[in-house]
Design an enzyme around this catalytic site. Structure first.
Site, PDB file in Angstrom:
ATOM      1  N   TYR A  84      27.571  53.905  24.734  1.00 48.63           N
ATOM      2  CA  TYR A  84      27.644  54.235  25.827  1.00 48.63           C
ATOM      3  C   TYR A  84      28.585  54.897  26.885  1.00 48.63           C
ATOM      4  CZ  TYR A  84      24.578  55.279  29.507  1.00 48.63           C
ATOM      5  OH  TYR A  84      23.370  55.195  29.785  1.00 48.63           O
TER       6      TYR A  84
ATOM      7  N   ARG B 241      19.246  64.773  34.500  1.00 51.34           N
ATOM      8  CA  ARG B 241      19.986  64.741  34.814  1.00 51.34           C
ATOM      9  C   ARG B 241      20.709  63.716  34.285  1.00 51.34           C
ATOM     10  NH1 ARG B 241      22.871  61.383  37.109  1.00 51.34           N
ATOM     11  NH2 ARG B 241      21.805  59.598  36.720  1.00 51.34           N
TER      12      ARG B 241
ATOM     13  N   LYS C 104      21.034  52.789  26.373  1.00 51.12           N
ATOM     14  CA  LYS C 104      21.578  51.963  27.521  1.00 51.12           C
ATOM     15  C   LYS C 104      20.657  50.114  26.826  1.00 51.12           C
ATOM     16  CE  LYS C 104      22.389  53.136  31.197  1.00 51.12           C
ATOM     17  NZ  LYS C 104      22.618  52.669  32.686  1.00 51.12           N
TER      18      LYS C 104
ATOM     19  N   GLU D 105      15.718  56.052  33.956  1.00 53.70           N
ATOM     20  CA  GLU D 105      17.009  56.237  32.877  1.00 53.70           C
ATOM     21  C   GLU D 105      17.325  58.005  33.920  1.00 53.70           C
ATOM     22  OE1 GLU D 105      20.573  55.171  33.424  1.00 53.70           O
ATOM     23  OE2 GLU D 105      19.337  53.570  33.153  1.00 53.70           O
ATOM     24  N   ASP D 106      17.897  58.079  34.561  1.00 57.37           N
ATOM     25  CA  ASP D 106      18.174  59.756  34.399  1.00 57.37           C
ATOM     26  C   ASP D 106      17.869  60.656  35.061  1.00 57.37           C
ATOM     27  OD1 ASP D 106      21.034  58.571  34.266  1.00 57.37           O
ATOM     28  OD2 ASP D 106      21.221  59.444  32.359  1.00 57.37           O
TER      29      ASP D 106
ATOM     30  N   ASP E 223      17.694  52.149  37.103  1.00 56.73           N
ATOM     31  CA  ASP E 223      19.176  51.743  36.591  1.00 56.73           C
ATOM     32  C   ASP E 223      20.207  52.485  37.749  1.00 56.73           C
ATOM     33  OD1 ASP E 223      21.228  49.993  35.935  1.00 56.73           O
ATOM     34  OD2 ASP E 223      21.256  51.410  34.473  1.00 56.73           O
ATOM     35  N   ASP E 224      19.463  54.197  37.932  1.00 60.42           N
ATOM     36  CA  ASP E 224      20.670  54.781  38.503  1.00 60.42           C
ATOM     37  C   ASP E 224      20.814  54.468  40.132  1.00 60.42           C
ATOM     38  OD1 ASP E 224      21.043  56.636  36.356  1.00 60.42           O
ATOM     39  OD2 ASP E 224      19.276  57.758  36.462  1.00 60.42           O
TER      40      ASP E 224
ATOM     41  N   ASN F 111      30.223  59.322  35.794  1.00 59.63           N
ATOM     42  CA  ASN F 111      30.511  59.538  34.386  1.00 59.63           C
ATOM     43  C   ASN F 111      29.866  60.632  34.707  1.00 59.63           C
ATOM     44  OD1 ASN F 111      30.968  56.748  33.896  1.00 59.63           O
ATOM     45  ND2 ASN F 111      28.652  56.422  34.278  1.00 59.63           N
TER      46      ASN F 111
END
Length: 575
Positions: A106, A159, A177, A248-249, A271-272, A421
């Site tokens: 990851y 993103r 993930k 996610e993202d 999760d973000d 990140n």
């Protein structure tokens, strides 16, 4: 019907597959570890070399090869191939070498993996749901191979970390993930499914790349995009009514509204927003115990007031209120800075999720500013004297020497979290922060950094990574069949993480447990999440022993099971 879809936790695995059909199934392949008896049963003689190995010898051989590559991207590609060839061996390697493997599987390496996804794509993994196939969603999801799915991670690739729109390359995030769900929490890999909603990309480099594997089209937006996501959610809920769906993202403009739209319709979280907030809060809760300044007395400067930043602030606000601070007073303790500077009342374009963290004009009226008419982060640090500085801005180097030194002037143990990140986007380098603060800073970073050597003392850098939170949340949800994911469940996970801090016993110790202990961390957090789910009424009542038994039953260990041949039974219809 095949009996090979998910081996599960069975002591003996039954399958009708043989020969190449068997060893080409990543979840079933044991490579040279098939015994002579199994080679007899499944017609593997000649396909495999005569040596009969063990998973330990296989892992040692793969680890030697891994370490001989010249860079981390080559290691990432190698591990992706191993995952697509022999999943049990991949996860054994991960479990035995978590600290070494985590940054390869990851962050930060997954960022380059997404950018170069088309270059290394070799074997199918997960599902690409492309907009041109919008009328086939249910048929695609109906594949019997996915019958046992319990956890889905989905992205639309817009993103990716701090790298922007990667289109179909964003599939690297759900794959990564879910590797952590299994590697860090023991959720069986056959119960996980990565999904990429391919709605095009606005990345010109991807569109011009002849190797790009995604839908070569500008990104869909507006009502057509929303309708596609809506149909996807409905199809998933019809197929797997009890599935845990992790977002996610997605772009900030979509992540928050999708969470609010769907969180009461199925078991889901982002999760973000929630994972990032929980791990930041858990680490901060540990840090404040070291400083001796309670959470309710912290003054928090936040660089980056998007969905992740506001998620962190909201979470910490709720924690302050839970610890006894009046909400109106708690709001005054947050200084949220976005691209236009500090959020102050009267500004245009204040988004709904930012409104709680807008400072009054009166509060900043007497401030001395570097640039009249705009309040930047340096102004906040100079005038508000924050005790905590959190960065989720994707702006490398935004925590300048002047800002960090001013923090250190104003507080004995400044808490500084450059969380962006990948590593290339971090707001500050830990070595610099320790130099500028005289080694007094308490740090957490989004990506892994090496320990800092200062005056003969080794200072470990805490990787404030979501991998401390979401695997345990997922394990707890699955263990008690939770129907929803509540904010209180994430708060329970954050507090449980803080309670595991080595710094509670050693003020010079880590704020977070070492990553080698992520599996035991997930087990502890799962218990806290499961109990909170029951308290919130989103899971059926269970006693403590039952909770523990269910969690244990959901933890899969990456070891080879013996196989037994079971002929395929084909049902016929009499007419």
């Amino acid at each position: 019907m095949s009996k090979t879809r998910v081996p599960g936790h069975a002591a003996v695995i039954e399958t009708h597959l043989s020969g190449y059909d068997l060893i080409n199934r990543p979840l079933l392949n044991k490579g040279t570890a098939f015994t002579d008896g199994e080679r007899d049963q499944f017609r593997l003689h000649g396909i495999l070399p005569p040596h009969v190995g063990t998973i330990e010898s296989q892992a040692a051989r793969r680890l030697k090869v891994l370490r001989e590559f010249s860079n981390d991207f080559e290691r990432y590609a190698f591990l992706r191939d191993l995952l697509d060839t022999n999943e049990t061996l991949f996860y054994r390697l991960f479990a035995d070498n978590t600290e070494e493997m985590l940054p390869l599987v990851y962050t930060p390496t997954v960022g380059e993996g997404c950018e170069r996804f088309s270059e290394i794509w070799r074997k199918p993994r997960g599902i690409f749901l492309s907009y041109p196939n919008r009328d086939r969603l249910r048929d695609i999801l109906a594949n019997p191979l996915f019958d046992a799915v319990r956890v889905i991670v989905v992205s639309d690739g817009e993103r990716i970390l701090g790298l922007g729109d990667q289109g179909a390359g964003g599939m690297g995030i759900p794959i990564g993930k879910l590797s952590l769900y299994t590697g860090c929490a023991g959720i069986h890999p056959g119960e996980t499914l990565p999904i990429l909603l391919d709605v095009g990309t606005d990345n010109d480099e991807r569109l011009a790349d002849p190797m790009y594997v995604g839908w070569r089209h500008r990104r869909m937006r507006g009502q057509d995009y929303d309708d596609f996501v809506e149909d996807f959610v409905n199809a998933v809920h019809e197929r797997w009514p009890k599935v845990l769906l992790q977002w996610e993202d997605f772009a900030g403009s979509n992540s928050g509204r999708f969470l609010e739209r769907y969180r009461d319709r199925l078991c889901t979280f982002n999760d973000d927003i929630q994972g990032t907030a929980a791990v930041a809060a858990g680490t901060l809760m540990a840090a404040v115990k070291v400083t001796g300044t309670p959470l309710v007395d912290q003054r928090i400067a936040l660089l980056g007031a998007g969905s992740a930043g506001c998620g962190i602030a909201t979470f910490l606000l709720e924690a302050m209120v839970a610890d006894g601070l009046d909400e109106a007073e708690a709001r005054k303790r947050f200084y949220a800075v976005d691209i236009n500077g500090l959020l102050v009342e009267g500004q245009n374009d204040i988004r709904p999720n930012q409104r709680k963290f807008v400072q009054s004009r009166e509060a900043v009226a007497g401030w001395t500013l570097e640039e009249p008419g705009r309040i930047g982060l340096a102004d906040v640090v100079a005038n508000a004297h924050p005790t905590t500085l959190i960065g989720v801005s994707m702006q490398a180097g935004a925590f300048t020497e002047a800002i960090v030194r001013k923090m250190a002037d104003n507080t004995p143990r400044p808490i500084i979290f450059p969380l962006s990140n990948p590593t290339s986007r971090a707001e500050a380098q830990p070595k610099d922060v320790m130099e500028w603060t005289g080694g007094r800073a308490l740090m957490g970073t989004g990506s892994p950094f090496k320990a800092v050597e200062r005056n003969g003392v080794t200072i470990p850098i805490n990787q404030t990574n979501n991998s401390y939170i979401f695997p345990g949340v997922g394990l707890g949800v699955l263990a008690v069949d939770a129907r929803r994911v509540t904010d209180a469940m994430f708060m329970a996970a954050a507090r449980a993480l803080a309670d595991l801090s080595p710094a509670l016993k050693d003020p010079n110790g880590r704020l977070l447990p070492p990553v080698e202990e992520l599996r035991s961390v997930a087990r502890t957090l799962a218990g806290a999440v499961a109990r909170q789910a029951i308290a919130d009424g989103v899971a059926e009542p269970l006693d403590e022993a039952e909770i523990d038994e269910r969690i244990d039953a959901h933890v899969w260990e990456p070891s080879y099971r013996p196989y037994r041949y079971a002929p395929l039974v084909v049902k016929t219809v009499e007419g």
